[in-house]
Scaffold this motif. Structure first.
Motif, PDB file in Angstrom:
ATOM      1  N   GLY A 422       0.795  -1.171   0.056  1.00 26.54           N
ATOM      2  CA  GLY A 422      -0.046   0.076  -0.027  1.00 26.54           C
ATOM      3  C   GLY A 422       0.830   1.281   0.131  1.00 26.54           C
ATOM      4  N   HIS A 423       0.364   1.993  -0.856  1.00 28.34           N
ATOM      5  CA  HIS A 423       1.166   3.457  -0.892  1.00 28.34           C
ATOM      6  C   HIS A 423       0.351   4.591  -0.298  1.00 28.34           C
ATOM      7  CE1 HIS A 423       2.729   7.107  -3.579  1.00 28.34           C
ATOM      8  NE2 HIS A 423       3.625   6.891  -2.637  1.00 28.34           N
ATOM      9  N   SER A 424       0.995   5.284   0.430  1.00 26.83           N
ATOM     10  CA  SER A 424       0.367   6.313   1.302  1.00 26.83           C
ATOM     11  C   SER A 424      -0.991   5.810   2.178  1.00 26.83           C
ATOM     12  CB  SER A 424       0.116   7.530   0.230  1.00 26.83           C
ATOM     13  OG  SER A 424      -0.352   8.729   0.742  1.00 26.83           O
ATOM     14  N   ILE A 425      -1.687   6.646   1.850  1.00 26.06           N
ATOM     15  CA  ILE A 425      -3.284   6.222   2.516  1.00 26.06           C
ATOM     16  C   ILE A 425      -3.688   4.745   2.217  1.00 26.06           C
ATOM     17  CG2 ILE A 425      -3.965   8.583   2.764  1.00 26.06           C
ATOM     18  CD1 ILE A 425      -6.239   7.863   0.908  1.00 26.06           C
ATOM     19  N   GLY A 426      -3.177   4.218   0.855  1.00 21.72           N
ATOM     20  CA  GLY A 426      -3.504   2.946   0.410  1.00 21.72           C
ATOM     21  C   GLY A 426      -2.932   1.797   1.534  1.00 21.72           C
ATOM     22  N   GLY A 427      -1.812   2.336   2.340  1.00 20.12           N
ATOM     23  CA  GLY A 427      -1.551   1.526   3.301  1.00 20.12           C
ATOM     24  C   GLY A 427      -2.430   1.219   4.569  1.00 20.12           C
ATOM     25  N   TRP A 428      -3.120   2.263   5.089  1.00 24.43           N
ATOM     26  CA  TRP A 428      -4.000   2.070   6.144  1.00 24.43           C
ATOM     27  C   TRP A 428      -5.374   1.592   5.490  1.00 24.43           C
ATOM     28  CZ3 TRP A 428      -8.069   5.321   5.599  1.00 24.43           C
ATOM     29  CH2 TRP A 428      -7.931   6.869   5.366  1.00 24.43           C
ATOM     30  N   ILE A 429      -5.788   1.922   4.333  1.00 22.57           N
ATOM     31  CA  ILE A 429      -6.992   1.357   3.514  1.00 22.57           C
ATOM     32  C   ILE A 429      -6.786  -0.195   3.567  1.00 22.57           C
ATOM     33  CG2 ILE A 429      -8.299   1.313   1.867  1.00 22.57           C
ATOM     34  CD1 ILE A 429      -7.762   4.050   1.435  1.00 22.57           C
ATOM     35  N   ALA A 430      -5.540  -0.754   3.259  1.00 17.29           N
ATOM     36  CA  ALA A 430      -5.344  -2.179   3.244  1.00 17.29           C
ATOM     37  C   ALA A 430      -5.373  -2.894   4.349  1.00 17.29           C
ATOM     38  CB  ALA A 430      -3.961  -2.507   2.621  1.00 17.29           C
ATOM     39  N   ARG A 431      -5.029  -2.166   5.608  1.00 14.42           N
ATOM     40  CA  ARG A 431      -5.353  -2.558   6.918  1.00 14.42           C
ATOM     41  C   ARG A 431      -6.685  -2.868   7.294  1.00 14.42           C
ATOM     42  NH1 ARG A 431      -2.462   1.520  10.741  1.00 14.42           N
ATOM     43  NH2 ARG A 431      -3.366  -0.005  12.189  1.00 14.42           N
ATOM     44  N   ALA A 432      -7.678  -1.845   6.894  1.00 15.11           N
ATOM     45  CA  ALA A 432      -8.959  -2.042   6.907  1.00 15.11           C
ATOM     46  C   ALA A 432      -9.500  -3.091   6.214  1.00 15.11           C
ATOM     47  CB  ALA A 432      -9.708  -0.519   6.742  1.00 15.11           C
ATOM     48  N   TYR A 433      -9.342  -3.193   4.947  1.00 15.89           N
ATOM     49  CA  TYR A 433      -9.860  -4.125   4.064  1.00 15.89           C
ATOM     50  C   TYR A 433      -9.308  -5.581   4.443  1.00 15.89           C
ATOM     51  CZ  TYR A 433     -10.124  -7.073   0.043  1.00 15.89           C
ATOM     52  OH  TYR A 433     -10.368  -8.107  -1.008  1.00 15.89           O
ATOM     53  N   LEU A 434      -8.214  -5.936   4.776  1.00 11.14           N
ATOM     54  CA  LEU A 434      -7.842  -7.086   5.629  1.00 11.14           C
ATOM     55  C   LEU A 434      -8.576  -7.500   6.901  1.00 11.14           C
ATOM     56  CD1 LEU A 434      -4.203  -6.901   4.942  1.00 11.14           C
ATOM     57  CD2 LEU A 434      -5.698  -8.233   3.577  1.00 11.14           C
ATOM     58  N   GLY A 435      -8.767  -6.601   7.277  1.00 12.87           N
ATOM     59  CA  GLY A 435      -9.611  -6.509   8.838  1.00 12.87           C
ATOM     60  C   GLY A 435     -11.040  -6.835   8.675  1.00 12.87           C
ATOM     61  N   GLU A 436     -11.665  -6.084   7.893  1.00 13.02           N
ATOM     62  CA  GLU A 436     -13.031  -5.902   7.581  1.00 13.02           C
ATOM     63  C   GLU A 436     -13.465  -6.846   6.608  1.00 13.02           C
ATOM     64  OE1 GLU A 436     -14.513  -1.585   9.356  1.00 13.02           O
ATOM     65  OE2 GLU A 436     -14.296  -1.830   7.338  1.00 13.02           O
ATOM     66  N   VAL A 437     -13.014  -7.334   5.485  1.00 11.47           N
ATOM     67  CA  VAL A 437     -13.402  -8.066   4.515  1.00 11.47           C
ATOM     68  C   VAL A 437     -12.592  -9.427   4.432  1.00 11.47           C
ATOM     69  CG1 VAL A 437     -13.798  -8.243   1.985  1.00 11.47           C
ATOM     70  CG2 VAL A 437     -13.803  -6.142   3.116  1.00 11.47           C
ATOM     71  N   VAL A 438     -11.248  -9.623   4.272  1.00 10.42           N
ATOM     72  CA  VAL A 438     -10.606 -10.807   4.156  1.00 10.42           C
ATOM     73  C   VAL A 438     -10.773 -11.609   5.494  1.00 10.42           C
ATOM     74  CG1 VAL A 438      -8.393 -11.818   3.527  1.00 10.42           C
ATOM     75  CG2 VAL A 438      -9.096  -9.605   2.260  1.00 10.42           C
ATOM     76  N   ALA A 439     -10.257 -11.247   6.507  1.00  9.48           N
ATOM     77  CA  ALA A 439     -10.242 -11.916   7.658  1.00  9.48           C
ATOM     78  C   ALA A 439     -11.580 -12.388   7.814  1.00  9.48           C
ATOM     79  CB  ALA A 439      -9.598 -11.123   8.908  1.00  9.48           C
ATOM     80  N   PRO A 440     -12.588 -11.979   8.129  1.00 10.37           N
ATOM     81  CA  PRO A 440     -13.952 -12.620   8.344  1.00 10.37           C
ATOM     82  C   PRO A 440     -14.338 -13.740   7.349  1.00 10.37           C
ATOM     83  CG  PRO A 440     -14.254 -10.159   8.481  1.00 10.37           C
ATOM     84  CD  PRO A 440     -12.728 -10.288   7.935  1.00 10.37           C
ATOM     85  N   ARG A 441     -13.743 -13.835   6.247  1.00  6.84           N
ATOM     86  CA  ARG A 441     -14.075 -14.851   5.283  1.00  6.84           C
ATOM     87  C   ARG A 441     -12.852 -15.998   5.480  1.00  6.84           C
ATOM     88  NH1 ARG A 441     -14.319 -11.027   0.110  1.00  6.84           N
ATOM     89  NH2 ARG A 441     -12.266 -11.802  -0.092  1.00  6.84           N
ATOM     90  N   GLY A 442     -12.129 -15.961   6.575  1.00 10.28           N
ATOM     91  CA  GLY A 442     -11.152 -16.823   6.623  1.00 10.28           C
ATOM     92  C   GLY A 442     -10.196 -16.862   5.335  1.00 10.28           C
ATOM     93  N   GLU A 443      -9.848 -15.835   4.835  1.00 13.13           N
ATOM     94  CA  GLU A 443      -8.722 -15.932   3.761  1.00 13.13           C
ATOM     95  C   GLU A 443      -7.767 -15.294   4.189  1.00 13.13           C
ATOM     96  OE1 GLU A 443     -10.676 -14.336   0.305  1.00 13.13           O
ATOM     97  OE2 GLU A 443     -12.197 -15.849   0.215  1.00 13.13           O
ATOM     98  N   ILE A 444      -7.444 -14.500   5.329  1.00  9.42           N
ATOM     99  CA  ILE A 444      -6.130 -13.887   5.762  1.00  9.42           C
ATOM    100  C   ILE A 444      -5.212 -14.943   5.642  1.00  9.42           C
ATOM    101  CG2 ILE A 444      -6.410 -14.693   8.117  1.00  9.42           C
ATOM    102  CD1 ILE A 444      -5.595 -10.958   6.774  1.00  9.42           C
ATOM    103  N   LYS A 445      -5.193 -16.180   5.624  1.00  5.83           N
ATOM    104  CA  LYS A 445      -3.804 -17.200   5.674  1.00  5.83           C
ATOM    105  C   LYS A 445      -3.612 -17.026   3.989  1.00  5.83           C
ATOM    106  CE  LYS A 445      -7.126 -21.215   4.448  1.00  5.83           C
ATOM    107  NZ  LYS A 445      -8.236 -20.332   4.318  1.00  5.83           N
ATOM    108  N   ASN A 446      -4.365 -16.416   3.344  1.00  3.35           N
ATOM    109  CA  ASN A 446      -3.746 -16.594   1.884  1.00  3.35           C
ATOM    110  C   ASN A 446      -2.923 -15.059   1.563  1.00  3.35           C
ATOM    111  OD1 ASN A 446      -5.198 -18.517   1.248  1.00  3.35           O
ATOM    112  ND2 ASN A 446      -6.913 -17.344   0.636  1.00  3.35           N
ATOM    113  N   VAL A 447      -2.784 -14.359   2.625  1.00  2.00           N
ATOM    114  CA  VAL A 447      -2.019 -13.229   2.598  1.00  2.00           C
ATOM    115  C   VAL A 447      -0.703 -13.254   3.376  1.00  2.00           C
ATOM    116  CG1 VAL A 447      -2.011 -10.426   2.807  1.00  2.00           C
ATOM    117  CG2 VAL A 447      -4.111 -11.900   2.392  1.00  2.00           C
ATOM    118  N   ALA A 448       0.455 -13.103   2.722  1.00  2.01           N
ATOM    119  CA  ALA A 448       1.747 -13.235   3.490  1.00  2.01           C
ATOM    120  C   ALA A 448       2.304 -12.248   4.145  1.00  2.01           C
ATOM    121  CB  ALA A 448       2.925 -13.824   2.374  1.00  2.01           C
TER     122      ALA A 448
END
Length: 613
Positions: A422-448
Motif C-alpha cells: 500500500g502506498h500512502s493512504i493505500g496502506g491504512w486502507i489495506a489494513r482496514a480491508y484485510l480486517g473487515e473483509v478478508v479476515a472474516p472470510r477466513g482468507e487472511i491465511k492467503n496473505v503473506a
C-alpha cells in the motif's frame, strides 16, 4: 738619415701587417657587397627571407619625404586561423554574466568578433570535411556550448516591433530565441548534433539551461546538405523540462506550433570554421554562432537530462505480462487520487523482477464517491467508518485480490500466498480491508505480507488543536483502534512499514524560525519548496513540522507502531521522496526521475523482504 729618422715602410714586419689589414678589409667589403646584392635580388622578387633580413637590419628608407618600412614576416594562413581562434575563445569563453553570449559586448568588441570570424572562414572546400560533417580529428557531431550569437550591423532589441517584423519577413532570427540565448540569467545554452552516416541527415537538440529549476529543449531534424558545409534542418517541437519538486522532472510542451510555421520552421546552418575545440556557424537568418565543444553538461544539467532519459528508457523497456511470471503475486493499493496508470513504471519494475502485479482498478471518478460523506454528521464529528465511505476502494481491492488468487491457481500453486503493498493512504486502507473483509472470510491465511510505503499510520496527537484538523475525519482513529499494529500477525501475516528521511520540514523564515535543519543525521537539505511543503504536511499529520520525512509523511508517522512490525528507515543512498507523481482530482502530473519508494535503492531495500515471508 740627416734627421736620424727611419722609414717605417721599409721595415719588413710593418709592411706585412699593413698588407694583411688591407686584405681583410677587402674581404669584408666584398662579403657585404655580395650580401646586399643577394638581398636586393630577393626583395625585388618578394622573398620573405630578404624582407625579414632588411626589415630587421637596414635603416628606414624615405620615399617622398615619408619613412617607408619594409614588410614584417608573413604568417602562414593556418597559423593566422589558429591565432584568431585563440583570440576568439579568450574574448568569449567567459562568465555569461560578463559576455551575455554577445549581448553585453561593447561595439568595438562585437566588431572585433566579426573580424575574427571573417578571418576564420576556411577558403578550401574540404576544410569542414565531406558533406560538412567535419573530420575524424574534429567531428561536427557532439555537444557544443554557445559562446556568442549575433548578426552584423545595429543590434535590434528582442522586444521591439522591428525584430518581429524582421522575423516574420524571414529577414531575422526569432526574437524569443535572441531574448533567451542572450539573457545572462540563463546558465548555459547547448547544441547537441547527431549525424547519421554520410548522407548528412540526423538531428540536433538546442538545450537552454535554467538549472536547477529546469531547461528548455527544442529539437530539429537534419535533412541533408544543400551546399558545401551547409546542413538543412526543420524544427520539430520543444519541451520545457522543469524541476519544481522532489528532484522530479515535469515535462510541458513548448507553445510554438512549428508545424504551422511553414518556411519559418525550416533553415540551414553553414559551418564557417571547425577544429577540435571551436566551431563557427552562420544561420539562414544571418546570425553568427560561436560554439565551444563541451564534454558534458554541468552536474545539475546532467542530472536533469539523465533523470528524464532514465524515465524515458523505463517507459521504452518492455516488461513481461503477468501470465508468464511465477513469483509471488502483489496486490497494489494506490495513494489518494491514484490510478493504475500512475504506477505503470513501478509495476513494470516489479514484473521484471518476477512478480505478477495486480493494481486496484481505481479511476478518478471513484474518488468522488467520498463527497456524500462530507455532508454527514459522522464527518463533522470525526467518526467516519471505512466500511461506509470506502466501499469503492474495497470493490477495487476485491477485484485485484481475486485476480491474484486466480493467478496462483492457474500456475498450479495451490497454497501460494499474496503480498499486499500500500502506498500512502493505500496502506491504512489495506489494513482496514484485510480486517473487515478478508479476515472474516477466513482468507487472511492467503496473505503473506502487508508492506506500507510512506503511509501516515498515526493520527494527530490527542488534545492538540491539530486533532480538530484530522484529514481522515476519524477513519484512521477507527482503524488504529480496531486493527492496531500487527493485528493479524498470529494468522501468519507479516507487517513491514517503510518510511524515508529525505526531507526535513522547514519554513523559509529567517533566524531559524521556520524550524528544522539541514544535512544532519543523514538528512538531505532539499530545496526550499520541498522543505516548506514538508513542514506543512508534517504539521497537519503529526503536530510537528520540523521533523524528517519523505516530503509528505513524517518518518515517525510512517513507522506503524506495535510489536511485530518490521520498520525500514530509508536513509542515505536509499532515501527517497513520497511519490514520483503529483496526484489530483484531474490528470496526475508525472515527476520523471523522482526517486521514490518504488524506484532504485529504495525499492530494493523493501522488496527483498518479500522473499523472507
Amino acid at each position: 738619415l740627416a734627421c736620424g729618422r727611419q722609414r717605417p715602410s721599409s721595415h719588413p714586419n710593418l709592411m706585412g701587417q699593413r698588407h694583411q689589414r688591407r686584405s681583410s678589409f677587402r674581404q669584408v667589403l666584398r662579403y657585404f657587397s655580395v650580401c646586399c646584392a643577394v638581398s636586393l635580388f630577393l626583395v625585388f622578387n618578394s622573398h620573405p627571407l630578404a624582407a625579414a633580413f632588411l626589415g630587421s637590419c637596414a635603416p628606414p628608407a624615405r620615399k617622398n619625404g615619408a619613412v617607408r618600412r619594409f614588410a614584417q614576416p608573413a604568417v602562414a594562413p593556418q597559423q593566422q586561423q589558429l591565432n584568431a581562434a585563440g583570440e576568439l575563445l579568450d574574448m568569449l569563453d567567459a562568465d555569461v554574466t560578463t559576455t551575455g553570449r554577445g549581448a553585453a559586448l561593447s561595439t568595438s568588441d562585437r566588431e572585433r568578433v566579426f573580424e575574427l570570424v571573417s578571418g576564420l572562414q576556411r577558403r578550401d572546400g574540404n576544410a569542414v570535411g565531406a558533406l560538412g560533417q567535419g573530420t575524424e580529428a574534429a567531428p561536427l557531431s557532439g555537444m557544443w556550448r554557445l559562446l556568442f550569437q549575433g548578426a552584423e550591423g545595429p543590434q535590434v532589441s528582442a522586444t521591439s516591433l522591428e525584430s518581429w517584423q524582421n522575423y516574420l519577413a524571414g529577414e531575422g532570427p526569432s526574437p524569443l530565441q535572441n531574448l533567451v540565448t542572450t539573457d545572462a540569467s540563463v546558465g548555459n545554452v547547448y547544441q547537441l548534433l547527431e549525424l547519421n552516416g554520410s548522407d548528412a541527415t540526423g538531428s540536433f537538440l538546442n538545450l537552454i539551461d535554467f538549472s536547477p529549476t529546469g531547461c528548455l529543449e527544442i529539437s530539429a531534424t537534419l535533412e541533408g546538405e544543400t551546399a558545401p558545409g551547409r546542413l538543412s534542418f526543420r524544427f520539430q517541437g520543444g519541451e520545457f523540462r522543469l524541476r519544481p519538486l522532489w528532484n522530479g522532472t515535469v515535462v510541458l510542451p513548448y507553445p510554438v506550433p512549428f508545424a504551422l510555421l511553414g518556411d519559418n520552421a525550416v533553415g540551414w546552418l553553414e559551418t564557417l570554421y571547425l577544429d577540435k575545440t571551436l566551431r563557427v556557424s552562420r544561420g539562414n537568418k544571418g546570425s553568427v554562432f560561436v560554439l565551444k565543444r563541451d564534454g558534458g553538461a554541468s552536474a545539475s544539467e546532467d542530472s536533469l537530462l539523465r533523470a528524464a532519459k532514465e524515465a524515458d528508457d523505463d517507459r521504452a523497456t518492455d516488461s513481461p505480462g503477468n501470465d508468464a511470471l511465477d513469483g509471488d503475486p502483489i496486490v497494489f493499493c494506490p495513494a489518494q487520487f491514484g490510478t493504475p496508470g500512475d504506477y505503470d513504471d513501478f509495476a513494470a519494475s516489479l514484473r521484471r523482477r518476477g512478480h505478477p502485479v495486480f493494481i486496484a482498478p481505481l479511476n478518478k471518478l471513484n474518488w468522488f464517491e467520498l463527497v456524500p460523506s462530507f455532508f454527514s454528521a459522522d464527518y463533522w464529528k470525526g467518526e467516519l467508518k471505512p466500511s461506509k465511505v470506502l466501499q469503492f476502494y474495497y470493490r477495487a481491492l476485491e477485484e485485484a485480490f481475486s485476480q491474484a488468487c486466480a493467478h496462483l491457481s492457474q500456475r498450479g500453486r495451490k497454497g501460494g500466498r499474496v503480498h499486499f503493498v500500500g502506498h500512502s493512504i493505500g496502506g491504512w486502507i489495506a489494513r482496514a480491508y484485510l480486517g473487515e473483509v478478508v479476515a472474516p472470510r477466513g482468507e487472511i491465511k492467503n496473505v503473506a505480507t502487508l508492506v506500507t510505503l510512506g503511509t501516515p499510520h498515526t493520527e494527530p496527537p490527542k488534545g492538540s488543536w491539530v486533532e480538530q484538523l484530522d484529514q481522515t475525519r476519524g477513519l484512521l482513529r477507527y482503524i488504529n483502534n480496531k486493527f492496531p499494529g500487527s493485528f493479524h500477525a498470529s494468522d501468519g501475516l507479516r507487517y513491514v512499514a517503510v518510511g524515508s528521511a529525505e526531507v526535513p520540514g522547514r519554513l523559509p523564515l529567517p533566524f531559524g524560525l521556520g524550524g528544522g535543519g539541514g544535512g544532519d543525521d543523514g538528512i538531505q537539505p532539499g530545496s526550499w519548496l520541498d522543505r516548506a511543503l514538508a513542514w506543512t504536511s508534517y504539521f497537519a499529520l503529526g503536530g510537528d513540522g520540523a521533523v524528517p520525512g519523505d516530503g509528505i509523511t513524517p518518518l515517525s508517522c510512517a513507522l506503524l507502531p506495535g510489536d511485530g512490525v518490521q520498520h525500514v528507515e530509508l536513509r542515505g543512498n536509499a532515501s527517497c521522496f513520497h511519490a514520483n507523481f503529483l496526484p489530483s482530482p484531474g490528470p496526475s502530473v508525472p515527476l520523471r526521475g523522482a526517486p521514490w519508494y518504488g524506484s532504485g535503492a529504495a525499492l530494493d531495500a523493501w522488496l527483498s523482504l518479500l522473499s523472507e515471508a
